[in-house]
Write a protein that holds these residues in place. Structure first.
Motif, PDB file in Angstrom:
ATOM      1  N   ASP A 117       0.758  -1.144   0.022  1.00  0.00           N
ATOM      2  CA  ASP A 117      -0.039   0.131   0.213  1.00  0.00           C
ATOM      3  C   ASP A 117       0.955   1.053  -0.024  1.00  0.00           C
ATOM      4  OD1 ASP A 117      -2.259  -1.447  -0.018  1.00  0.00           O
ATOM      5  OD2 ASP A 117      -2.791  -1.261   2.085  1.00  0.00           O
ATOM      6  N   ARG A 118       1.992   1.239   0.825  1.00  0.00           N
ATOM      7  CA  ARG A 118       2.868   2.387   0.701  1.00  0.00           C
ATOM      8  C   ARG A 118       3.344   2.524  -0.671  1.00  0.00           C
ATOM      9  NH1 ARG A 118       8.523   3.400   3.674  1.00  0.00           N
ATOM     10  NH2 ARG A 118       8.474   5.756   3.149  1.00  0.00           N
ATOM     11  N   LEU A 119       3.846   1.375  -1.403  1.00  0.00           N
ATOM     12  CA  LEU A 119       4.334   1.613  -2.615  1.00  0.00           C
ATOM     13  C   LEU A 119       3.147   2.185  -3.792  1.00  0.00           C
ATOM     14  CD1 LEU A 119       6.672  -1.404  -2.542  1.00  0.00           C
ATOM     15  CD2 LEU A 119       7.465   0.691  -3.105  1.00  0.00           C
ATOM     16  N   LEU A 120       1.959   1.484  -3.603  1.00  0.00           N
ATOM     17  CA  LEU A 120       1.050   2.136  -4.331  1.00  0.00           C
ATOM     18  C   LEU A 120       1.003   3.522  -4.105  1.00  0.00           C
ATOM     19  CD1 LEU A 120      -1.680  -0.788  -3.589  1.00  0.00           C
ATOM     20  CD2 LEU A 120      -0.534  -0.321  -5.915  1.00  0.00           C
ATOM     21  N   ASP A 121       1.016   4.221  -2.964  1.00  0.00           N
ATOM     22  CA  ASP A 121       0.714   5.541  -2.927  1.00  0.00           C
ATOM     23  C   ASP A 121       2.022   6.357  -3.491  1.00  0.00           C
ATOM     24  OD1 ASP A 121      -1.530   5.339  -1.483  1.00  0.00           O
ATOM     25  OD2 ASP A 121      -0.607   5.631   0.417  1.00  0.00           O
ATOM     26  N   ILE A 122       3.173   5.847  -3.263  1.00  0.00           N
ATOM     27  CA  ILE A 122       4.580   6.286  -3.504  1.00  0.00           C
ATOM     28  C   ILE A 122       4.642   6.437  -5.297  1.00  0.00           C
ATOM     29  CG2 ILE A 122       7.166   6.086  -4.123  1.00  0.00           C
ATOM     30  CD1 ILE A 122       7.061   5.178  -1.014  1.00  0.00           C
ATOM     31  N   LEU A 123       4.113   5.451  -5.920  1.00  0.00           N
ATOM     32  CA  LEU A 123       4.315   5.250  -7.207  1.00  0.00           C
ATOM     33  C   LEU A 123       3.013   5.657  -7.820  1.00  0.00           C
ATOM     34  CD1 LEU A 123       6.176   1.846  -7.150  1.00  0.00           C
ATOM     35  CD2 LEU A 123       7.029   4.111  -8.308  1.00  0.00           C
ATOM     36  N   ASP A 124       1.731   6.271  -7.246  1.00  0.00           N
ATOM     37  CA  ASP A 124       0.684   6.471  -7.777  1.00  0.00           C
ATOM     38  C   ASP A 124      -0.086   5.733  -8.626  1.00  0.00           C
ATOM     39  OD1 ASP A 124      -1.213   8.680  -7.606  1.00  0.00           O
ATOM     40  OD2 ASP A 124      -0.037   9.716  -9.365  1.00  0.00           O
ATOM     41  N   VAL A 125      -0.323   4.492  -8.212  1.00  0.00           N
ATOM     42  CA  VAL A 125      -0.893   3.277  -8.935  1.00  0.00           C
ATOM     43  C   VAL A 125      -2.343   3.133  -8.912  1.00  0.00           C
ATOM     44  CG1 VAL A 125      -0.730   0.870  -9.239  1.00  0.00           C
ATOM     45  CG2 VAL A 125       1.331   2.094  -9.368  1.00  0.00           C
ATOM     46  N   ASP A 126      -3.170   3.182  -9.547  1.00  0.00           N
ATOM     47  CA  ASP A 126      -4.538   2.763  -9.783  1.00  0.00           C
ATOM     48  C   ASP A 126      -4.687   1.273  -9.729  1.00  0.00           C
ATOM     49  OD1 ASP A 126      -7.436   2.615  -9.868  1.00  0.00           O
ATOM     50  OD2 ASP A 126      -7.677   4.158 -11.433  1.00  0.00           O
ATOM     51  N   LEU A 127      -5.255   0.714  -8.543  1.00  0.00           N
ATOM     52  CA  LEU A 127      -5.449  -0.595  -8.386  1.00  0.00           C
ATOM     53  C   LEU A 127      -6.493  -1.300  -9.545  1.00  0.00           C
ATOM     54  CD1 LEU A 127      -5.603  -1.345  -4.590  1.00  0.00           C
ATOM     55  CD2 LEU A 127      -3.898  -2.107  -6.083  1.00  0.00           C
ATOM     56  N   ASP A 128      -7.513  -0.264 -10.097  1.00  0.00           N
ATOM     57  CA  ASP A 128      -8.138  -0.693 -11.237  1.00  0.00           C
ATOM     58  C   ASP A 128      -7.819  -0.481 -12.546  1.00  0.00           C
ATOM     59  OD1 ASP A 128     -10.415  -1.265  -9.207  1.00  0.00           O
ATOM     60  OD2 ASP A 128     -10.898   0.920  -9.167  1.00  0.00           O
ATOM     61  N   TRP A 129      -6.824  -0.286 -12.672  1.00  0.00           N
ATOM     62  CA  TRP A 129      -5.813  -0.229 -14.152  1.00  0.00           C
ATOM     63  C   TRP A 129      -6.067  -1.683 -14.703  1.00  0.00           C
ATOM     64  CZ3 TRP A 129      -0.839   2.927 -12.790  1.00  0.00           C
ATOM     65  CH2 TRP A 129      -0.974   4.208 -12.863  1.00  0.00           C
ATOM     66  N   HIS A 130      -6.280  -1.521 -15.891  1.00  0.00           N
ATOM     67  CA  HIS A 130      -6.008  -2.812 -16.598  1.00  0.00           C
ATOM     68  C   HIS A 130      -4.818  -2.914 -17.450  1.00  0.00           C
ATOM     69  CE1 HIS A 130     -10.340  -4.718 -16.602  1.00  0.00           C
ATOM     70  NE2 HIS A 130     -10.615  -3.256 -16.075  1.00  0.00           N
ATOM     71  N   MET A 131      -3.979  -3.814 -17.388  1.00  0.00           N
ATOM     72  CA  MET A 131      -2.582  -3.991 -17.731  1.00  0.00           C
ATOM     73  C   MET A 131      -2.404  -3.666 -19.075  1.00  0.00           C
ATOM     74  SD  MET A 131      -0.559  -4.090 -15.160  1.00  0.00           S
ATOM     75  CE  MET A 131       1.425  -4.827 -15.807  1.00  0.00           C
ATOM     76  N   HIS A 132      -3.433  -3.806 -20.154  1.00  0.00           N
ATOM     77  CA  HIS A 132      -3.198  -3.784 -21.385  1.00  0.00           C
ATOM     78  C   HIS A 132      -3.654  -2.388 -21.798  1.00  0.00           C
ATOM     79  CE1 HIS A 132      -7.519  -4.225 -21.087  1.00  0.00           C
ATOM     80  NE2 HIS A 132      -7.523  -4.329 -22.497  1.00  0.00           N
ATOM     81  N   GLU A 133      -4.388  -1.424 -21.104  1.00  0.00           N
ATOM     82  CA  GLU A 133      -4.675  -0.207 -21.380  1.00  0.00           C
ATOM     83  C   GLU A 133      -3.747   0.844 -20.768  1.00  0.00           C
ATOM     84  OE1 GLU A 133      -9.466  -1.281 -21.176  1.00  0.00           O
ATOM     85  OE2 GLU A 133      -8.511  -0.199 -19.519  1.00  0.00           O
ATOM     86  N   ILE A 134      -2.708   0.542 -19.978  1.00  0.00           N
ATOM     87  CA  ILE A 134      -1.947   1.637 -19.329  1.00  0.00           C
ATOM     88  C   ILE A 134      -0.721   1.909 -20.420  1.00  0.00           C
ATOM     89  CG2 ILE A 134      -2.989   1.194 -17.148  1.00  0.00           C
ATOM     90  CD1 ILE A 134      -0.592  -0.363 -16.408  1.00  0.00           C
ATOM     91  N   SER A 135      -0.295   3.068 -19.997  1.00  0.00           N
ATOM     92  CA  SER A 135       1.050   3.493 -20.740  1.00  0.00           C
ATOM     93  C   SER A 135       2.275   2.529 -20.208  1.00  0.00           C
ATOM     94  CB  SER A 135       1.193   5.018 -20.502  1.00  0.00           C
ATOM     95  OG  SER A 135       1.853   5.370 -19.099  1.00  0.00           O
ATOM     96  N   ASP A 136       3.429   2.763 -20.827  1.00  0.00           N
ATOM     97  CA  ASP A 136       4.508   2.032 -20.499  1.00  0.00           C
ATOM     98  C   ASP A 136       5.153   2.588 -19.134  1.00  0.00           C
ATOM     99  OD1 ASP A 136       4.628   0.452 -22.806  1.00  0.00           O
ATOM    100  OD2 ASP A 136       6.153   2.090 -23.893  1.00  0.00           O
ATOM    101  N   GLY A 137       4.897   4.005 -19.012  1.00  0.00           N
ATOM    102  CA  GLY A 137       5.441   4.452 -17.608  1.00  0.00           C
ATOM    103  C   GLY A 137       4.337   3.864 -16.466  1.00  0.00           C
ATOM    104  N   GLU A 138       3.272   3.746 -16.663  1.00  0.00           N
ATOM    105  CA  GLU A 138       2.151   3.215 -15.775  1.00  0.00           C
ATOM    106  C   GLU A 138       2.490   1.784 -15.576  1.00  0.00           C
ATOM    107  OE1 GLU A 138      -1.539   6.222 -16.350  1.00  0.00           O
ATOM    108  OE2 GLU A 138      -1.264   4.351 -17.697  1.00  0.00           O
TER     109      GLU A 138
END
Length: 279
Positions: A117-138
């Motif tokens: 959870d700490r890393l999710l906040d640091i890296l600003d990751v959305d748990l509902d992202w779909h891996m095939h829809e996101i950018s290379d950076g995400e």
């Protein structure tokens, strides 16, 4: 205690090819527990190969000593070693239609909830992202959450911050520095991006044509020093020296780079006649 210890390491990518140029030549390297070492070198200097060997991904000659935490990295692999490289994002599996939360749970995220959870906040990751829809950076951010959420003793990073925006990269480096300072974790990091790194490393290691240029040097940043004393400026100086070193070798017969004075025609009609494969 030296957590990283390498001695007498030479390595060929093609071990069957007689006369091939070695990727690494007589590498010796020792780094203490809790150190944060930046590998500096031009493209092709051998940084990625060295990190892959340290991660136990390539078998080295028996005469070479390659140890992490006092154990042979390939034949007696130590625990607590994490390697993060750029090839992960190219894997078709991580580009499939899978939700990030499911993906992280599938690799044990539920066992490390606080760190995750700490890393999710640091890296600003959305748990509902779909891996095939996101950018290379995400996608790279997801890789970093996945790779860092389990506590590690040795972290090997190969250019994995190249896709991150500057804010996320800064926050990630602050987290890694804290891990090193508080837990004694050891980091070896190959990068070509030196902006914002002045306060991060404890050591710098310079690689050139598969060899180490001297021993690692200790690095202590001075916030009052002029720009000429920055890590970026030192790296620029080392890389310029590497290029001049290569050019001197080219004068002695090494294969040259850059433009060639050949007989390629500049006239389009002559050019297409020369390369007309239909006749």
């Amino acid at each position: 205690m030296n957590v990283v210890h390498i001695a007498n390491l030479s390595y060929h990518h093609n071990t069957a090819g007689a006369g091939t140029t070695p990727a690494l030549v007589n590498i010796s390297l020792s780094l203490p527990k809790g150190s944060r070492t930046i590998l500096v070198g031009a493209n092709g200097a051998g940084k990625s190969t060295l990190l892959q060997i340290l991660a136990g991904k390539r078998l080295t000659p028996a005469a070479a000593a390659v140890h992490l935490k006092g154990r042979d990295v390939f034949r007696d692999s130590p625990d607590g070693v994490t390697f993060l490289g750029t090839e992960w994002a190219m894997n078709p599996v991580v580009r499939g239609d899978i939700v990030v939360s499911h993906f992280l749970d599938s690799v044990g995220g539920y066992r490390h909830k606080a760190r995750r959870d700490r890393l999710l906040d640091i890296l600003d990751v959305d748990l509902d992202w779909h891996m095939h829809e996101i950018s290379d950076g995400e996608r790279r951010r997801v890789q970093l959450v996945m790779g860092l959420m389990s506590p590690w003793d040795v972290l090997l990073l190969d250019e994995v911050t190249v896709d991150l925006d500057v804010l996320v990269r800064s926050d990630l480096l602050a987290f890694l520095k804290e891990e090193s300072d508080t837990r004694g974790a050891t980091i070896v990091y190959a990068t070509h991006i030196f902006d914002g790194l002045n306060n991060f490393p404890t050591h710098l290691a310079h690689m050139r044509f598969g060899s180490m240029v001297g021993d690692p040097v200790e690095w202590k940043s001075d916030p009052t020093a002029p720009l000429s004393a920055s890590l970026y400026t030192l790296a620029l100086q080392w890389l310029a020296e590497d290029r001049e070193f290569r050019r001197e070798l080219e004068k002695k017969g090494r294969k040259t780079r850059g433009a060639r004075a050949d007989d390629t025609p500049s006239d389009s009609e002559v050019f297409y006649k020369k390369y007309d494969y239909g006749h």
